[in-house]
Design a protein around this motif. Structure first.
Motif, PDB file in Angstrom:
ATOM      1  N   TYR A 250       5.336 -52.235  36.177  1.00  0.00           N
ATOM      2  CA  TYR A 250       6.494 -51.350  36.062  1.00  0.00           C
ATOM      3  C   TYR A 250       6.375 -50.337  34.925  1.00  0.00           C
ATOM      4  N   ALA A 251       5.232 -50.290  34.261  1.00  0.00           N
ATOM      5  CA  ALA A 251       5.035 -49.334  33.170  1.00  0.00           C
ATOM      6  C   ALA A 251       4.943 -47.921  33.732  1.00  0.00           C
ATOM      7  N   ASP A 252       5.583 -46.988  33.056  1.00  0.00           N
ATOM      8  CA  ASP A 252       5.591 -45.589  33.517  1.00  0.00           C
ATOM      9  C   ASP A 252       4.191 -45.007  33.653  1.00  0.00           C
ATOM     10  N   ASP A 253       3.263 -45.454  32.827  1.00  0.00           N
ATOM     11  CA  ASP A 253       1.916 -44.886  32.850  1.00  0.00           C
ATOM     12  C   ASP A 253       0.942 -45.658  33.737  1.00  0.00           C
ATOM     13  N   PHE A 254       1.459 -46.451  34.650  1.00  0.00           N
ATOM     14  CA  PHE A 254       0.626 -47.282  35.520  1.00  0.00           C
ATOM     15  C   PHE A 254       0.735 -46.797  36.970  1.00  0.00           C
ATOM     16  N   THR A 255      -0.395 -46.423  37.549  1.00  0.00           N
ATOM     17  CA  THR A 255      -0.437 -45.978  38.944  1.00  0.00           C
ATOM     18  C   THR A 255      -0.739 -47.177  39.833  1.00  0.00           C
ATOM     19  N   HIS A 256      -0.050 -47.262  40.962  1.00  0.00           N
ATOM     20  CA  HIS A 256      -0.372 -48.274  41.970  1.00  0.00           C
ATOM     21  C   HIS A 256      -0.090 -47.689  43.334  1.00  0.00           C
ATOM     22  N   GLY A 257      -0.214 -48.473  44.365  1.00  0.00           N
ATOM     23  CA  GLY A 257      -0.125 -48.002  45.743  1.00  0.00           C
ATOM     24  C   GLY A 257       1.193 -47.357  46.128  1.00  0.00           C
ATOM     25  N   PHE A 258       2.236 -47.523  45.351  1.00  0.00           N
ATOM     26  CA  PHE A 258       3.537 -47.006  45.721  1.00  0.00           C
ATOM     27  C   PHE A 258       4.028 -45.845  44.849  1.00  0.00           C
ATOM     28  N   ARG A 259       3.299 -45.551  43.734  1.00  0.00           N
ATOM     29  CA  ARG A 259       3.705 -44.425  42.908  1.00  0.00           C
ATOM     30  C   ARG A 259       2.589 -44.013  41.976  1.00  0.00           C
ATOM     31  N   GLU A 260       2.643 -42.771  41.575  1.00  0.00           N
ATOM     32  CA  GLU A 260       1.722 -42.228  40.577  1.00  0.00           C
ATOM     33  C   GLU A 260       2.302 -42.447  39.181  1.00  0.00           C
ATOM     34  N   ALA A 261       1.429 -42.633  38.231  1.00  0.00           N
ATOM     35  CA  ALA A 261       1.872 -42.755  36.843  1.00  0.00           C
ATOM     36  C   ALA A 261       2.503 -41.466  36.380  1.00  0.00           C
TER      37      ALA A 261
END
Length: 122
Positions: free
Chosen positions: A108-119
């Motif tokens: 859930y960190a703002d600077d973490f990209t994963h399959g559902f959102r970009e950082a």
């Protein structure tokens, strides 16, 4: 995560005793047992995977307005519980996830990209 309780007036099956479950060294959440805290801690140690330094947290009245959290170790938590007068409505949580060496999830960190959102940038 093992969710269980300590045997008291109502027994648990032989394969589900705290001692046997503690042998896995997994994260444990133990309910309906804070009134037997010293015995619970002794059984966890007897399982062989935990040490007296294993982190423990007691959450009394979880989600209530007067929720309280107490932290210690297997070796210290019984004295803390006794000093605070906790004898019901509390969850015992045991495991390394409570310790300093465990890193919190970055999901859930703002600077973490994963399959559902970009950082987020910046």
């Amino acid at each position: 995560v093992i969710i269980t309780r300590h045997a008291g007036r109502t027994p648990v099956p032989e394969g589900e005793t705290l001692r046997k479950l503690a042998s896995h060294g997994s994260t444990m959440c133990i309910f309906l047992s804070v009134q037997m805290i010293a015995d619970v801690m002794a059984e966890l140690l007897a399982g062989g995977a935990y040490t007296p330094d294993t982190p423990v947290a007691i959450v009394q009245k979880a989600s209530w307005p007067d929720q309280r959290i107490f932290r210690g170790t297997i070796g210290t938590i019984a004295k803390i519980v006794q000093a605070e007068g906790i004898d019901r409505t509390a969850m015992i949580m045991v495991g390394g996830f409570l310790g300093d060496e465990y890193e919190l999830s970055r999901l859930y960190a703002d600077d973490f990209t994963h399959g559902f959102r970009e950082a987020k940038k910046g």
